[in-house]
Design an enzyme around this catalytic site. Structure first.
Site, PDB file in Angstrom:
ATOM      1  N   ARG A   1      -3.140  -9.444 -20.478  1.00 60.03           N
ATOM      2  CA  ARG A   1      -4.287  -8.471 -20.837  1.00 60.03           C
ATOM      3  C   ARG A   1      -3.105  -8.365 -22.397  1.00 60.03           C
ATOM      4  O   ARG A   1      -3.472  -8.328 -23.694  1.00 60.03           O
ATOM      5  CB  ARG A   1      -5.322  -8.122 -20.514  1.00 60.03           C
ATOM      6  CG  ARG A   1      -5.518  -7.050 -20.438  1.00 60.03           C
ATOM      7  CD  ARG A   1      -6.441  -6.388 -19.683  1.00 60.03           C
ATOM      8  NE  ARG A   1      -7.203  -6.097 -20.650  1.00 60.03           N
ATOM      9  CZ  ARG A   1      -7.599  -4.933 -21.405  1.00 60.03           C
ATOM     10  NH1 ARG A   1      -6.234  -3.928 -20.804  1.00 60.03           N
ATOM     11  NH2 ARG A   1      -8.476  -4.698 -22.231  1.00 60.03           N
TER      12      ARG A   1
ATOM     13  N   ASP B   1      -9.635   1.404 -24.360  1.00 63.71           N
ATOM     14  CA  ASP B   1      -9.461   1.040 -23.125  1.00 63.71           C
ATOM     15  C   ASP B   1      -9.150   2.463 -22.202  1.00 63.71           C
ATOM     16  O   ASP B   1      -8.865   2.901 -22.690  1.00 63.71           O
ATOM     17  CB  ASP B   1      -8.502   0.370 -22.449  1.00 63.71           C
ATOM     18  CG  ASP B   1      -8.197  -1.130 -23.095  1.00 63.71           C
ATOM     19  OD1 ASP B   1      -9.469  -1.412 -23.689  1.00 63.71           O
ATOM     20  OD2 ASP B   1      -7.536  -1.771 -22.682  1.00 63.71           O
TER      21      ASP B   1
ATOM     22  N   PRO C   1       1.070  -1.312  -0.253  1.00 69.67           N
ATOM     23  CA  PRO C   1       0.027  -0.422  -0.067  1.00 69.67           C
ATOM     24  C   PRO C   1       0.914   1.031   0.005  1.00 69.67           C
ATOM     25  O   PRO C   1       0.260   2.504  -0.398  1.00 69.67           O
ATOM     26  CB  PRO C   1      -0.906  -0.228   1.028  1.00 69.67           C
ATOM     27  CG  PRO C   1      -0.465  -1.080   2.153  1.00 69.67           C
ATOM     28  CD  PRO C   1       0.935  -2.415   1.344  1.00 69.67           C
TER      29      PRO C   1
ATOM     30  N   GLU D   1       2.467  -6.729   8.354  1.00 69.58           N
ATOM     31  CA  GLU D   1       3.329  -5.738   8.275  1.00 69.58           C
ATOM     32  C   GLU D   1       4.069  -4.913   7.508  1.00 69.58           C
ATOM     33  O   GLU D   1       4.535  -3.816   6.917  1.00 69.58           O
ATOM     34  CB  GLU D   1       3.453  -4.864   9.253  1.00 69.58           C
ATOM     35  CG  GLU D   1       2.029  -5.290  11.151  1.00 69.58           C
ATOM     36  CD  GLU D   1       1.186  -4.341  10.437  1.00 69.58           C
ATOM     37  OE1 GLU D   1       1.261  -2.702  10.179  1.00 69.58           O
ATOM     38  OE2 GLU D   1       0.233  -4.927  11.015  1.00 69.58           O
TER      39      GLU D   1
HETATM   40 CL1  6GU Z   1      -0.252  -3.198  -3.558  1.00 64.00          CL
HETATM   41  N1  6GU Z   1      -1.424  -4.184  -0.863  1.00 64.00           N
HETATM   42  C1  6GU Z   1      -1.533  -4.174   0.345  1.00 64.00           C
HETATM   43  N2  6GU Z   1      -1.410  -4.964   1.529  1.00 64.00           N
HETATM   44  N3  6GU Z   1      -2.722  -3.041   0.404  1.00 64.00           N
HETATM   45  C2  6GU Z   1      -3.072  -2.184  -0.206  1.00 64.00           C
HETATM   46  C3  6GU Z   1      -2.405  -2.369  -1.396  1.00 64.00           C
HETATM   47  C4  6GU Z   1      -1.041  -3.368  -2.423  1.00 64.00           C
HETATM   48  N4  6GU Z   1      -2.606  -1.554  -2.896  1.00 64.00           N
HETATM   49  C5  6GU Z   1      -3.538  -1.620  -2.263  1.00 64.00           C
HETATM   50  N5  6GU Z   1      -4.221  -1.758  -1.020  1.00 64.00           N
END
Ligand code: 6GU
Length: 273
Positions: free
Chosen positions: A161, A176, A92, A119
């Protein structure tokens, strides 16, 4: 293309056997290897996590299993003729994964994914491998998942794709939403198929007209309408030179006005469509 995924939940990657990606594998266009990270844990309990230095909640994934898993995977790939690997690290706190990233990754011969749980992974692992190969830390959106496996599925589908010969029709991804230059970065409008009437609902008449110019114009207006409603940020950063006279008229009706720099902004009095 070769794909390796190192994970403590190999079964989470089962969808890679299905549909577009599954078919690309079956056709030999894609070599996917999913590895159980715990195979490289040294202790009886196959431990892959430990408490964080500095304290705090949760657990951190340990260096050693990742190091050995990556060394083995890299050696195996090279022995089998793979080359130029990229490490794709779902997190994230990564850079936003976009269609542009998908296009860039689709040009690479070998992607290695390291989805984490807990984590995250001890920072030294990526610092170490960044000295040997490109490392892309990517996030798939502004929300928190329990682990990176779902992100691996997302990135894989977006990339595969785009591979030559995977989608039946090479034209299919030209329009797209988010394809570079597609409708100049507008969302796609609605689509319809037979029957021509369903539960009293008809098809927009223009689509039955056979008039290609009018159809293209209508689609463009619907794309502008949908983008204005769902992604006003895309209108705001739209290159004004990509907008023709009729686009400007449609945007005006939708409550947008050109500013001094030519870019569009929403008039404060505009009513939502
Ligand atoms: Cl790539 N991993 C995690 N754990 N949470 C996320 C993410 C990735 N992308 C958005 N939220």
């Amino acid at each position: 293309m070769r794909l390796d995924v190192l994970t403590i939940f190999p079964e989470y990657l089962e969808p890679l056997n299905v549909s577009l990606v599954g078919k690309a594998r079956a056709r030999g266009q894609l070599d996917v290897q999913v590895h159980d990270l715990r195979a490289w844990a040294r202790d009886r309990h196959h431990t892959v996590d430990d408490t964080p230095y500095g304290g705090g909640p949760g657990m951190v994934m340990k260096t050693e299993p990742w190091g050995e898993a990556l060394d083995t995977t890299l050696a195996d790939g090279y022995e089998n003729g793979a080359h130029d690997p990229v490490l794709v690290v779902p997190t994230p706190s990564g850079r936003p994964f976009t269609q542009e990233c998908a296009v860039a990754l689709s040009a690479r011969p070998w992607l290695i994914f390291t989805p984490a749980r807990y984590e995250g992974i001890d920072r030294r692992v990526m610092d170490e491998y960044a000295t040997r190969l490109p490392v892309h830390e990517v996030s798939i959106g502004d929300y928190v998942l329990a682990g990176g496996e779902a992100a691996v599925l997302v990135v894989t589908e977006a990339v595969v794709r785009l591979l030559p010969g995977v989608l039946g029709n090479a034209e299919s991804h030209r329009d797209d939403s988010f394809a570079p230059g597609a409708m100049a970065d507008l969302l796609e409008g609605p689509v319809y198929t037979k029957p021509p009437e369903w539960r009293g609902r008809e098809i927009p008449e223009v689509l039955l007209s056979g008039h290609h110019g009018r159809i293209a114009r209508w689609r463009r207006d619907e794309a502008l309408r949908r983008t204005s409603a769902h992604r006003p940020d895309l209108i705001e950063r739209c290159d004004p030179s990509a907008l023709d006279k009729k686009d400007r008229e449609t945007l005006s009706i939708l409550g947008w006005a050109p500013g001094p720099d030519g870019r569009f902004w929403r008039r404060p009095d505009a009513v939502e469509e």
